[in-house]
Motif scaffolding. Structure first.
Motif, PDB file in Angstrom:
ATOM      1  N   PHE A 197       0.760  -0.939  -0.182  1.00  0.00           N
ATOM      2  CA  PHE A 197      -0.446  -0.463   0.046  1.00  0.00           C
ATOM      3  C   PHE A 197       1.115   1.428   0.113  1.00  0.00           C
ATOM      4  CE2 PHE A 197      -3.078  -3.235   1.853  1.00  0.00           C
ATOM      5  CZ  PHE A 197      -4.169  -2.779   0.549  1.00  0.00           C
ATOM      6  N   TRP A 198       2.129   1.075   0.516  1.00  0.00           N
ATOM      7  CA  TRP A 198       3.116   2.447   0.125  1.00  0.00           C
ATOM      8  C   TRP A 198       2.947   2.950  -1.523  1.00  0.00           C
ATOM      9  CZ3 TRP A 198       7.124   2.180   4.970  1.00  0.00           C
ATOM     10  CH2 TRP A 198       6.348   1.523   5.727  1.00  0.00           C
ATOM     11  N   THR A 199       3.340   1.798  -1.753  1.00  0.00           N
ATOM     12  CA  THR A 199       3.473   2.407  -3.784  1.00  0.00           C
ATOM     13  C   THR A 199       1.888   2.464  -4.564  1.00  0.00           C
ATOM     14  OG1 THR A 199       5.512   0.619  -3.923  1.00  0.00           O
ATOM     15  CG2 THR A 199       4.563   1.492  -5.701  1.00  0.00           C
ATOM     16  N   SER A 200       2.071   3.426  -4.990  1.00  0.00           N
ATOM     17  CA  SER A 200       0.665   3.495  -5.697  1.00  0.00           C
ATOM     18  C   SER A 200       0.451   2.309  -6.125  1.00  0.00           C
ATOM     19  CB  SER A 200       0.791   4.501  -7.077  1.00  0.00           C
ATOM     20  OG  SER A 200      -0.042   5.075  -7.572  1.00  0.00           O
ATOM     21  N   PHE A 201      -0.950   2.108  -6.615  1.00  0.00           N
ATOM     22  CA  PHE A 201      -1.736   1.110  -6.508  1.00  0.00           C
ATOM     23  C   PHE A 201      -1.396   0.937  -8.155  1.00  0.00           C
ATOM     24  CE2 PHE A 201      -5.938   0.313  -8.891  1.00  0.00           C
ATOM     25  CZ  PHE A 201      -5.783  -0.611  -9.477  1.00  0.00           C
ATOM     26  N   LEU A 202      -1.748   2.195  -9.418  1.00  0.00           N
ATOM     27  CA  LEU A 202      -1.591   2.593 -10.176  1.00  0.00           C
ATOM     28  C   LEU A 202       0.272   1.847 -11.280  1.00  0.00           C
ATOM     29  CD1 LEU A 202      -2.845   2.862 -13.063  1.00  0.00           C
ATOM     30  CD2 LEU A 202      -1.655   4.961 -13.060  1.00  0.00           C
ATOM     31  N   LEU A 203       0.602   1.347 -10.432  1.00  0.00           N
ATOM     32  CA  LEU A 203       2.211   1.762 -10.301  1.00  0.00           C
ATOM     33  C   LEU A 203       2.404   0.372 -10.296  1.00  0.00           C
ATOM     34  CD1 LEU A 203       4.609   4.195  -9.376  1.00  0.00           C
ATOM     35  CD2 LEU A 203       4.176   4.157 -11.372  1.00  0.00           C
ATOM     36  N   ARG A 204       1.456  -0.600  -9.321  1.00  0.00           N
ATOM     37  CA  ARG A 204       1.855  -1.941  -9.187  1.00  0.00           C
ATOM     38  C   ARG A 204       1.074  -2.987 -10.621  1.00  0.00           C
ATOM     39  NH1 ARG A 204      -0.901  -3.318  -4.690  1.00  0.00           N
ATOM     40  NH2 ARG A 204      -2.036  -0.969  -4.246  1.00  0.00           N
ATOM     41  N   VAL A 205      -0.069  -2.105 -11.061  1.00  0.00           N
ATOM     42  CA  VAL A 205      -0.646  -2.747 -11.517  1.00  0.00           C
ATOM     43  C   VAL A 205       0.857  -2.954 -12.942  1.00  0.00           C
ATOM     44  CG1 VAL A 205      -2.474  -2.882 -12.788  1.00  0.00           C
ATOM     45  CG2 VAL A 205      -2.917  -2.747 -10.683  1.00  0.00           C
ATOM     46  N   TYR A 206       0.775  -1.818 -13.213  1.00  0.00           N
ATOM     47  CA  TYR A 206       1.302  -1.468 -14.553  1.00  0.00           C
ATOM     48  C   TYR A 206       2.798  -2.492 -14.484  1.00  0.00           C
ATOM     49  CZ  TYR A 206       2.698   0.957 -18.482  1.00  0.00           C
ATOM     50  OH  TYR A 206       2.748   1.971 -20.257  1.00  0.00           O
ATOM     51  N   ALA A 207       3.237  -2.317 -13.388  1.00  0.00           N
ATOM     52  CA  ALA A 207       4.746  -3.475 -13.292  1.00  0.00           C
ATOM     53  C   ALA A 207       4.497  -4.318 -13.779  1.00  0.00           C
ATOM     54  CB  ALA A 207       5.200  -3.060 -11.552  1.00  0.00           C
ATOM     55  N   LYS A 251       2.336  -5.337 -16.407  1.00  0.00           N
ATOM     56  CA  LYS A 251       2.543  -5.135 -17.442  1.00  0.00           C
ATOM     57  C   LYS A 251       4.358  -5.808 -18.171  1.00  0.00           C
ATOM     58  CE  LYS A 251       0.443  -2.553 -20.711  1.00  0.00           C
ATOM     59  NZ  LYS A 251      -0.162  -3.696 -20.973  1.00  0.00           N
ATOM     60  N   GLY A 252       5.272  -5.298 -17.732  1.00  0.00           N
ATOM     61  CA  GLY A 252       6.795  -5.095 -17.684  1.00  0.00           C
ATOM     62  C   GLY A 252       7.136  -6.954 -17.653  1.00  0.00           C
ATOM     63  N   LEU A 253       6.275  -7.680 -16.219  1.00  0.00           N
ATOM     64  CA  LEU A 253       6.816  -8.602 -15.237  1.00  0.00           C
ATOM     65  C   LEU A 253       6.181 -10.203 -16.014  1.00  0.00           C
ATOM     66  CD1 LEU A 253       6.336  -7.974 -11.541  1.00  0.00           C
ATOM     67  CD2 LEU A 253       8.457  -8.130 -12.968  1.00  0.00           C
ATOM     68  N   LEU A 254       5.145  -9.429 -16.897  1.00  0.00           N
ATOM     69  CA  LEU A 254       4.367 -10.746 -17.920  1.00  0.00           C
ATOM     70  C   LEU A 254       4.979 -10.608 -19.157  1.00  0.00           C
ATOM     71  CD1 LEU A 254       1.136 -10.925 -16.247  1.00  0.00           C
ATOM     72  CD2 LEU A 254       3.381 -13.025 -15.806  1.00  0.00           C
ATOM     73  N   GLY A 255       5.174  -9.686 -19.575  1.00  0.00           N
ATOM     74  CA  GLY A 255       5.531  -9.098 -20.827  1.00  0.00           C
ATOM     75  C   GLY A 255       6.908  -9.958 -21.922  1.00  0.00           C
ATOM     76  N   GLU A 256       6.651  -9.917 -22.572  1.00  0.00           N
ATOM     77  CA  GLU A 256       8.005 -10.284 -23.620  1.00  0.00           C
ATOM     78  C   GLU A 256       9.308  -9.853 -22.985  1.00  0.00           C
ATOM     79  OE1 GLU A 256      10.062 -11.056 -27.966  1.00  0.00           O
ATOM     80  OE2 GLU A 256       8.673  -9.616 -27.536  1.00  0.00           O
ATOM     81  N   GLY A 257      10.308 -11.187 -22.223  1.00  0.00           N
ATOM     82  CA  GLY A 257      11.288 -10.189 -21.428  1.00  0.00           C
ATOM     83  C   GLY A 257      11.061 -10.509 -20.281  1.00  0.00           C
ATOM     84  N   GLY A 258      10.622 -10.531 -19.508  1.00  0.00           N
ATOM     85  CA  GLY A 258      10.019 -10.728 -18.116  1.00  0.00           C
ATOM     86  C   GLY A 258       9.840 -11.470 -16.955  1.00  0.00           C
ATOM     87  N   TRP A 259      10.897 -11.455 -16.133  1.00  0.00           N
ATOM     88  CA  TRP A 259      11.301 -12.171 -15.596  1.00  0.00           C
ATOM     89  C   TRP A 259      10.501 -13.390 -15.116  1.00  0.00           C
ATOM     90  CZ3 TRP A 259      10.005 -13.446 -10.386  1.00  0.00           C
ATOM     91  CH2 TRP A 259       9.673 -12.654  -9.240  1.00  0.00           C
ATOM     92  N   VAL A 260       8.503 -12.662 -14.908  1.00  0.00           N
ATOM     93  CA  VAL A 260       7.877 -13.457 -14.524  1.00  0.00           C
ATOM     94  C   VAL A 260       7.725 -14.307 -15.338  1.00  0.00           C
ATOM     95  CG1 VAL A 260       5.876 -14.347 -13.396  1.00  0.00           C
ATOM     96  CG2 VAL A 260       6.897 -12.192 -12.634  1.00  0.00           C
ATOM     97  N   GLY A 263      -3.146 -10.241 -11.394  1.00  0.00           N
ATOM     98  CA  GLY A 263      -3.230  -8.523 -11.441  1.00  0.00           C
ATOM     99  C   GLY A 263      -4.209  -8.165 -10.362  1.00  0.00           C
ATOM    100  N   MET A 264      -5.538  -9.010  -9.768  1.00  0.00           N
ATOM    101  CA  MET A 264      -6.183  -8.751  -8.922  1.00  0.00           C
ATOM    102  C   MET A 264      -6.954  -9.199  -7.551  1.00  0.00           C
ATOM    103  SD  MET A 264     -10.054  -8.205 -10.684  1.00  0.00           S
ATOM    104  CE  MET A 264     -10.244 -10.363 -11.217  1.00  0.00           C
ATOM    105  N   VAL A 265      -6.045 -10.867  -7.863  1.00  0.00           N
ATOM    106  CA  VAL A 265      -5.107 -11.293  -6.772  1.00  0.00           C
ATOM    107  C   VAL A 265      -4.152 -11.232  -5.854  1.00  0.00           C
ATOM    108  CG1 VAL A 265      -3.747 -13.309  -6.163  1.00  0.00           C
ATOM    109  CG2 VAL A 265      -6.096 -14.154  -7.582  1.00  0.00           C
ATOM    110  N   TYR A 266      -3.778 -10.230  -6.979  1.00  0.00           N
ATOM    111  CA  TYR A 266      -2.356  -9.526  -6.005  1.00  0.00           C
ATOM    112  C   TYR A 266      -3.103  -8.473  -5.607  1.00  0.00           C
ATOM    113  CZ  TYR A 266       1.548  -5.893  -5.978  1.00  0.00           C
ATOM    114  OH  TYR A 266       2.117  -5.279  -5.088  1.00  0.00           O
ATOM    115  N   THR A 267      -3.489  -7.515  -6.497  1.00  0.00           N
ATOM    116  CA  THR A 267      -3.870  -6.498  -5.428  1.00  0.00           C
ATOM    117  C   THR A 267      -4.936  -6.703  -4.177  1.00  0.00           C
ATOM    118  OG1 THR A 267      -4.046  -5.411  -8.129  1.00  0.00           O
ATOM    119  CG2 THR A 267      -4.899  -4.166  -5.914  1.00  0.00           C
ATOM    120  N   VAL A 317      -9.265  -0.504 -13.422  1.00  0.00           N
ATOM    121  CA  VAL A 317      -7.833  -0.483 -14.068  1.00  0.00           C
ATOM    122  C   VAL A 317      -7.288  -1.778 -14.311  1.00  0.00           C
ATOM    123  CG1 VAL A 317      -5.833   0.296 -13.352  1.00  0.00           C
ATOM    124  CG2 VAL A 317      -7.540   1.810 -12.485  1.00  0.00           C
ATOM    125  N   ILE A 318      -7.753  -2.590 -14.038  1.00  0.00           N
ATOM    126  CA  ILE A 318      -6.886  -4.179 -13.737  1.00  0.00           C
ATOM    127  C   ILE A 318      -7.058  -4.723 -15.327  1.00  0.00           C
ATOM    128  CG2 ILE A 318      -6.390  -6.380 -12.999  1.00  0.00           C
ATOM    129  CD1 ILE A 318      -6.534  -5.150 -10.740  1.00  0.00           C
TER     130      ILE A 318
END
Length: 303
Positions: A120-130, A132-141, A176-180, A243-244
């Motif tokens: 909760f210390w980080t913006s909800f929008l930033l956490r969800v947008y992150a 996209k990079g984690l699951l996208g091509e080259g993302g470590w997840v 994303g919704m489970v994480y949030t 948003v999600i």
């Protein structure tokens, strides 16, 4: 019984005033818009007085259109489905975590609680947008999932279209919704489990119950209030989530929040959007009211 003091009436009245100002009045405004007819940027008056004749004009065509268009039905159904899936996964993951927190040493519990609240210390929008990079091509997840062969299982379940394609799918949406919303499940469960009388488990063991049986017959029933509270805190906002689904979902994950956005800002059809919003609220409140009534009846029967 002594008459209620002014201070007590004020204290009791504050929550009702809050609900009146921030829930009932906005809901009535949305309800009024839903039965109004739009004229450019304004709405026709519902009540008119012309030549001594009082006329009340309520337009219910939007509600009829919603019942006849499959788009809205599928969006409502998808919202309920993904909200239910998210709630189930949050409960499946959150209950063991909350149980571990409640049974941890007292000195370690504040640190564990801080770990749950840290996102909760980080913006909800930033956490969800992150994601996209984690699951996208080259993302470590995505790389870890590929290495474990999880994509093959997800393809077999029909939640991703092809190998390594995690973004804009039902999988990424639910993830994303489970994480949030996972903290909203853990916190009520932890609060409930930490107050449980451990002597009840000792009594169950003395009566011959195995730890597993004691868990299902003692711990789970006593944590029912936490399960219900956590499920409501997750399910209700998930139904109207926008948003999600917008960032992580795809065309096949259309939810009612996106339909609302399109009606309000793309189509500029506020009466239709308000009708969709009213039905969404009723879709949530009616089952919740029925559940509360059943709970009250069950509690009354035990007295």
């Amino acid at each position: 019984m002594s008459p209620m003091k002014w201070s007590e009436r004020t204290l009791i009245g504050v929550p009702y005033l809050w609900l009146l100002v921030f829930f009932l009045l906005p809901f009535l405004i949305v309800l009024k818009i839903s039965v109004s007819e739009m004229e450019m940027v304004s709405f026709k008056s519902l009540v008119t007085w012309v030549d001594g004749v009082l006329s009340v004009q309520l337009k219910f065509g939007n509600y009829l259109f919603i019942t006849q268009d499959d788009l809205y039905f599928k969006a409502y159904l998808a919202s309920l489905k993904y909200a239910a899936l998210t709630t189930a996964w949050c409960l499946l993951i959150g209950y063991p975590f909350a149980y571990f927190m409640a049974r941890a040493p007292k000195a370690a519990q504040p640190a564990l609680l801080m770990m749950v609240m840290l996102p909760f210390w980080t913006s909800f929008l930033l956490r969800v947008y992150a994601w996209k990079g984690l699951l996208g091509e080259g993302g470590w997840v995505a790389g870890v999932l590929d290495a474990l062969g999880v994509d093959q299982l997800l393809m077999a379940l029909g939640v991703i279209p092809g190998p390594g394609q995690y973004l804009n799918t039902p999988f990424s949406l639910v993830l994303g919704m489970v994480y949030t919303y996972l903290p909203f499940m853990i916190l009520p469960l932890y609060s409930n489990l930490s107050k449980m009388d451990m002597r009840l488990l000792e009594a169950a063991a003395d009566l011959g119950a195995t730890p597993w049986r004691a868990f299902w017959t003692v711990t789970v029933p006593l944590s029912k209030a936490g399960i219900v509270a956590g499920s409501m805190l997750v399910f209700i906002p998930c139904v109207g989530e926008y948003v999600i689904p917008e960032l992580l979902g795809g065309p096949q994950t259309l939810m009612i929040g996106r339909v609302l956005w399109d009606e309000f800002f793309s189509n500029n059809d506020w009466p239709m959007a308000s009708s969709v919003a009213v039905l969404m609220i009723l879709l949530i409140l009616v089952p919740l009211a029925l559940f509360n009534k059943a709970q009250a009846d069950a509690q009354e029967a035990r007295r």
